[in-house]
Design a protein around this motif. Structure first.
Motif, PDB file in Angstrom:
ATOM      1  N   UNK A  53      -9.693 -14.235   4.865  1.00  0.00           N
ATOM      2  CA  UNK A  53     -10.988 -13.908   5.308  1.00  0.00           C
ATOM      3  C   UNK A  53     -11.059 -12.179   5.490  1.00  0.00           C
ATOM      4  N   UNK A  54      -9.997 -11.471   5.412  1.00  0.00           N
ATOM      5  CA  UNK A  54     -10.092 -10.178   5.595  1.00  0.00           C
ATOM      6  C   UNK A  54      -8.714  -9.431   6.088  1.00  0.00           C
ATOM      7  N   UNK A  55      -8.568  -8.160   6.263  1.00  0.00           N
ATOM      8  CA  UNK A  55      -7.490  -7.482   6.637  1.00  0.00           C
ATOM      9  C   UNK A  55      -7.505  -6.934   8.185  1.00  0.00           C
ATOM     10  N   UNK A  56      -6.477  -6.701   8.795  1.00  0.00           N
ATOM     11  CA  UNK A  56      -6.180  -6.392   9.911  1.00  0.00           C
ATOM     12  C   UNK A  56      -6.985  -4.773  10.268  1.00  0.00           C
ATOM     13  N   UNK A  57      -8.021  -4.782  11.184  1.00  0.00           N
ATOM     14  CA  UNK A  57      -8.536  -3.854  11.223  1.00  0.00           C
ATOM     15  C   UNK A  57      -7.800  -2.503  11.565  1.00  0.00           C
ATOM     16  N   UNK A  58      -6.816  -2.620  12.172  1.00  0.00           N
ATOM     17  CA  UNK A  58      -5.794  -1.358  12.230  1.00  0.00           C
ATOM     18  C   UNK A  58      -5.162  -0.930  11.008  1.00  0.00           C
ATOM     19  N   UNK A  59      -5.248  -1.848   9.963  1.00  0.00           N
ATOM     20  CA  UNK A  59      -4.708  -1.409   8.700  1.00  0.00           C
ATOM     21  C   UNK A  59      -5.839  -0.603   8.026  1.00  0.00           C
ATOM     22  N   UNK A  60      -6.861  -1.029   8.143  1.00  0.00           N
ATOM     23  CA  UNK A  60      -8.064  -0.352   7.770  1.00  0.00           C
ATOM     24  C   UNK A  60      -8.188   0.996   8.256  1.00  0.00           C
ATOM     25  N   UNK A  61      -7.897   1.118   9.488  1.00  0.00           N
ATOM     26  CA  UNK A  61      -8.153   2.507  10.311  1.00  0.00           C
ATOM     27  C   UNK A  61      -6.793   3.438   9.846  1.00  0.00           C
ATOM     28  N   UNK A  62      -5.735   2.600   9.846  1.00  0.00           N
ATOM     29  CA  UNK A  62      -4.389   3.563   9.502  1.00  0.00           C
ATOM     30  C   UNK A  62      -4.096   3.941   7.974  1.00  0.00           C
ATOM     31  N   UNK A  86       0.837  -1.115   0.043  1.00  0.00           N
ATOM     32  CA  UNK A  86       0.007  -0.131   0.011  1.00  0.00           C
ATOM     33  C   UNK A  86       1.125   1.174   0.008  1.00  0.00           C
ATOM     34  N   UNK A  87       2.043   1.117   0.994  1.00  0.00           N
ATOM     35  CA  UNK A  87       2.861   2.313   0.853  1.00  0.00           C
ATOM     36  C   UNK A  87       3.477   2.716  -0.468  1.00  0.00           C
ATOM     37  N   UNK A  88       4.137   1.765  -0.937  1.00  0.00           N
ATOM     38  CA  UNK A  88       4.654   1.566  -2.393  1.00  0.00           C
ATOM     39  C   UNK A  88       3.661   2.224  -3.619  1.00  0.00           C
ATOM     40  N   UNK A  89       2.464   1.767  -3.416  1.00  0.00           N
ATOM     41  CA  UNK A  89       1.499   2.316  -4.440  1.00  0.00           C
ATOM     42  C   UNK A  89       1.081   3.815  -4.126  1.00  0.00           C
ATOM     43  N   UNK A  90       1.157   4.116  -2.899  1.00  0.00           N
ATOM     44  CA  UNK A  90       0.702   5.427  -2.365  1.00  0.00           C
ATOM     45  C   UNK A  90       1.926   6.516  -3.040  1.00  0.00           C
ATOM     46  N   UNK A  91       3.098   5.941  -2.650  1.00  0.00           N
ATOM     47  CA  UNK A  91       4.421   6.703  -2.917  1.00  0.00           C
ATOM     48  C   UNK A  91       4.256   6.846  -4.407  1.00  0.00           C
ATOM     49  N   UNK A  92       4.015   5.928  -5.343  1.00  0.00           N
ATOM     50  CA  UNK A  92       3.863   6.023  -6.713  1.00  0.00           C
ATOM     51  C   UNK A  92       3.091   7.039  -7.202  1.00  0.00           C
ATOM     52  N   UNK A  93       1.973   6.767  -6.796  1.00  0.00           N
ATOM     53  CA  UNK A  93       0.666   7.728  -7.109  1.00  0.00           C
ATOM     54  C   UNK A  93       0.967   9.275  -6.832  1.00  0.00           C
ATOM     55  N   UNK A  94       1.748   9.496  -5.789  1.00  0.00           N
ATOM     56  CA  UNK A  94       2.130  11.065  -5.509  1.00  0.00           C
ATOM     57  C   UNK A  94       3.121  11.278  -6.635  1.00  0.00           C
ATOM     58  N   UNK A  95       4.196  10.431  -6.998  1.00  0.00           N
ATOM     59  CA  UNK A  95       5.247  10.587  -8.087  1.00  0.00           C
ATOM     60  C   UNK A  95       4.684  10.995  -9.263  1.00  0.00           C
ATOM     61  N   UNK A  96       3.731  10.155  -9.561  1.00  0.00           N
ATOM     62  CA  UNK A  96       3.033  10.072 -10.946  1.00  0.00           C
ATOM     63  C   UNK A  96       2.097  11.178 -11.258  1.00  0.00           C
ATOM     64  N   UNK A  97       1.535  11.767 -10.069  1.00  0.00           N
ATOM     65  CA  UNK A  97       0.390  12.673 -10.255  1.00  0.00           C
ATOM     66  C   UNK A  97       0.750  14.012  -9.352  1.00  0.00           C
ATOM     67  N   UNK A  98       1.597  13.913  -8.476  1.00  0.00           N
ATOM     68  CA  UNK A  98       1.728  15.004  -7.834  1.00  0.00           C
ATOM     69  C   UNK A  98       0.751  15.265  -6.630  1.00  0.00           C
ATOM     70  N   UNK A  99      -0.393  14.215  -6.488  1.00  0.00           N
ATOM     71  CA  UNK A  99      -1.610  14.195  -5.821  1.00  0.00           C
ATOM     72  C   UNK A  99      -1.684  13.128  -4.731  1.00  0.00           C
TER      73      UNK A  99
END
Ligand SMILES: Nc1nonc1C(=O)NCc1ccc(Cl)cc1
Length: 250
Positions: free
Chosen positions: A120-129, A71-84
């Motif tokens: 079955x899902x992802x950790x709720x703290x990942x959803x929150x953060x 998720x962090x890598x994708x988020x980083x790339x999004x900002x690098x690619x779009x500035x947003x």
């Protein structure tokens, strides 16, 4: 539009990118689609991407560290690619029900990172953060978030200017104006004794447009009256709907 996808099965998205509307949009670079696989961040010998649930119970959850790294890598790339800063979306039955208005909001929300879960899902703290918005495509349980992610991406892509061939087909799509679609007909003129409505063969484009609107209003009234509740009809639409109701009064 820039979309990052976090998924253990990125090859599933070939169904979206190898043909059709979204395929052409990616080819024409109207949409950028990039993938991050949590398995690529696994450091243990078994390259594990799942983990056991605290409290026991059947099934596994997505392993936190590999999921977050993706998720962090994708988020980083999004900002690098779009500035947003991207909006990070997670698909699950616990999310907000997706409808055309929600699709329109997401299609104009800047870059998206879509997290497709497995197990079955992802950790709720990942959803929150790490998750900004949780969305559901419907009240049923699927085996993973990839199909819901493809549904969301397909629906959003259709709204990107220049993605559809003739833009009006997006406008006339049902739900675009909040009504169900009118009936459609093509050759042959008669199928098992059933004919095409005369008006559609008349060449009278005003009458055809009127007929189609009347059918959309009438079908919406018959099949999804809830869609008419939140909507004010103008005089013409009221007239057409009343005509339809009279014609269909049992
Ligand atoms: N209905 C739905 N609308 O959006 N998503 C769904 C759905 O069933 N997802 C299955 C799913 C979602 C997350 C994880 Cl970790 C595992 C499986």
């Amino acid at each position: 539009m820039w979309i990052g996808v976090v998924s253990l099965f990125p090859e599933m998205f070939d169904a979206l990118t190898q043909q059709g509307v979204v395929g052409r949009a990616v080819e024409k670079q109207r949409i950028a689609l990039e993938f991050w696989n949590p398995r690529d961040y696994a450091t243990d010998r078994h390259r594990s991407v799942d983990d056991r649930p605290y409290g026991g119970g059947p099934g596994m959850l997505m392993k936190v560290d590999t999921l977050r790294s993706a998720i962090f890598a994708a988020r980083e790339r999004a900002q690098q690619a779009t500035g947003l800063v991207p909006t990070v979306i997670y698909l699950s039955p616990q999310g907000r029900k997706l409808d055309q208005q929600g699709v329109q909001a997401l299609a104009s929300a800047g870059p998206l990172v879509v997290v497709a879960g497995r197990y079955e899902g992802i950790d709720e703290r990942v959803v929150e953060s790490d998750i900004d918005e949780e969305w559901s495509i419907g009240d049923y349980v699927l085996s993973g978030g990839e199909l819901p992610a493809m549904v969301l991406i397909d629906a959003a892509a259709r709204l990107i200017p220049g993605v559809l061939g003739h833009q009006d087909s997006a406008v006339e799509d049902s739900f675009n104006d909040g009504l169900l679609d009118c009936p459609h007909y093509t050759r042959p003129e008669v199928i098992d004794g059933r004919q095409v409505p005369e008006v559609l063969l008349s060449g009278n484009h005003a009458a055809i447009k009127r007929w189609r609107l009347k059918q959309s209003l009438g079908r919406t009234w018959q099949r999804r009256p809830d869609l008419l509740e939140g909507r004010t009809l103008d005089a013409e639409q009221h007239k057409l709907l009343n005509e339809f109701i009279e014609e269909h009064a049992l």
